[in-house]
Design a protein around this motif. Sequence first.
Motif, PDB file in Angstrom:
ATOM      1  N   PRO A 279       1.024  -1.057   0.108  1.00  0.00           N
ATOM      2  CA  PRO A 279       0.335   0.077  -0.306  1.00  0.00           C
ATOM      3  C   PRO A 279       1.545   1.228  -0.376  1.00  0.00           C
ATOM      4  CG  PRO A 279      -0.350  -1.774   1.439  1.00  0.00           C
ATOM      5  CD  PRO A 279       1.036  -1.687   1.663  1.00  0.00           C
ATOM      6  N   MET A 280       1.578   1.205   0.201  1.00  0.00           N
ATOM      7  CA  MET A 280       3.254   2.405   0.310  1.00  0.00           C
ATOM      8  C   MET A 280       3.853   2.858  -0.480  1.00  0.00           C
ATOM      9  SD  MET A 280       2.908   3.947   3.490  1.00  0.00           S
ATOM     10  CE  MET A 280       2.233   2.353   5.149  1.00  0.00           C
TER      11      MET A 280
ATOM     12  N   GLN B 149       6.181   1.062  -2.805  1.00  0.00           N
ATOM     13  CA  GLN B 149       7.576   1.359  -2.956  1.00  0.00           C
ATOM     14  C   GLN B 149       7.755  -0.340  -3.266  1.00  0.00           C
ATOM     15  OE1 GLN B 149       7.935   3.383   1.277  1.00  0.00           O
ATOM     16  NE2 GLN B 149       8.567   5.339   0.127  1.00  0.00           N
TER      17      GLN B 149
ATOM     18  N   LYS C  11       2.507 -11.032   4.161  1.00  0.00           N
ATOM     19  CA  LYS C  11       3.668  -9.239   3.069  1.00  0.00           C
ATOM     20  C   LYS C  11       4.337  -8.554   3.459  1.00  0.00           C
ATOM     21  CE  LYS C  11      -0.845  -9.020   0.121  1.00  0.00           C
ATOM     22  NZ  LYS C  11      -1.919  -7.925  -0.601  1.00  0.00           N
ATOM     23  N   LEU C  12       5.359  -7.934   3.027  1.00  0.00           N
ATOM     24  CA  LEU C  12       5.881  -7.301   3.766  1.00  0.00           C
ATOM     25  C   LEU C  12       7.031  -6.045   2.518  1.00  0.00           C
ATOM     26  CD1 LEU C  12       7.311  -6.870   6.866  1.00  0.00           C
ATOM     27  CD2 LEU C  12       9.780  -8.590   5.869  1.00  0.00           C
ATOM     28  N   PHE C  13       7.003  -5.266   3.442  1.00  0.00           N
ATOM     29  CA  PHE C  13       7.616  -3.937   2.922  1.00  0.00           C
ATOM     30  C   PHE C  13       8.737  -3.467   3.518  1.00  0.00           C
ATOM     31  CE2 PHE C  13       5.621  -0.881   4.781  1.00  0.00           C
ATOM     32  CZ  PHE C  13       4.192  -0.875   4.624  1.00  0.00           C
TER      33      PHE C  13
END
Lengths: 229, 229
Positions: free
Chosen positions: A50-51, A53, A63-65
């Motif tokens: 959602p960010m 990037q 999920k991971l960012f």
Amino acid sequence: MKLEVYADRMSQPSRAGIIFCKVNGIDYTELKVDISKREHLTPEFAEINPMKQLPAIVDGKFKLFESHSILIYLACAFPGVADHWYPADLFKRSKIHSVLYWHHSNLRRAAAAEAEKLLFSSLSKIESFWLKGDGPFLLGGNQPSIADLSLVCELMQLEVLDEKDRDRFFGPYKKVQQWIKHTRNATSPHFDNVHIILMKVKEKLTNKPLMEANHGGARDIEKRWRSRM
Amino acid sequence: MKLEVYADRMSQPSRAGIIFCKVNGIDYTELKVDISKREHLTPEFAEINPMKQLPAIVDGKFKLFESHSILIYLACAFPGVADHWYPADLFKRSKIHSVLYWHHSNLRRAAAAEAEKLLFSSLSKIESFWLKGDGPFLLGGNQPSIADLSLVCELMQLEVLDEKDRDRFFGPYKKVQQWIKHTRNATSPHFDNVHIILMKVKEKLTNKPLMEANHGGARDIEKRWRSRM
């Protein structure tokens, strides 16, 4: 389900993630999200991060960012990642967190804003503080950690500068130059392979013919590095 | 030897560290490094933290800086810290890393650069993404983690703004407002005690003939604050 890595090799944190997977034999699918085509801003990618990037990962339902968060997760979640990348020892691990957060507050901002002053100050601190130990890597390590990988990938972005500017930035920092070389060697051949795209852009910028097509990108980079160091 | 915490309660990351120690009953000695007197730039303090920033800790022979790194270390090194602050579960922990790195790349920079736009965008992302879960804390938690503590302490720096400006920033973000209250309550009475110094400065600023406010307003005050960090 295989680990999915959403990345654009033009972005330095993306490259750090990809090199990490390759060096550690983590089986993954690389899904290109083309920043130049603004694919990271699509509603489809917002479902992944959602960010909006890069990089981002999907591991099963997880999920991971944020690239450092991803590197730490990969180091912990996949068996077979050598301890030096993200040591189990609390003191060693804490020092690595310290580098990674320092990176975010300093070096990464410097590159993003092209703020020369902050860049010089960051390079100087890497040279005189983070690399002051006995070993060739950050914090005096004899082998690289995720902090080495992340910071060196950041600095590689400066490779697109012309020779004169690169020398101006890196010239005073002999340990930094050696450290980049050591990190590159420790992650060979993946490091060069993943940076091919950057070297191609550099070629375009300097209006030189693309040597990669004829001789293979990695070998071309090899030549460059040998001529430099 | 008792844990030493080098801090100035005027700085938000310092406050986060102090509140964390107090809430978790960690026995420590608080050593004030007065930023307004430039004590963080002295050779003596450089022995503690060569980066000359606050907070920093010394635990026996172990020295550490960067506030997030310190929070993680304290959560791991001291027995009796409840799991919710920094969960052992890899997935939960990774999400917290994700918030903390996001914080560094966004919210903290927003405050530093006086960039209203980035501040609004960060508040909006906290409201719509990080607080979208069922629980009152970040990532849908029912109890606070070190990420809640760190981000709320950052936002408290905006408390020195006048009512009108605070409303302008926080007004649209109801969940953020609630979350700040919840974090404050969960760390009571230490949260308020540690913020007393900030409230005193606020009083001074508002009781003065608003010199600052007339000549540049909130941004000017914020700038003054940041120059002390």
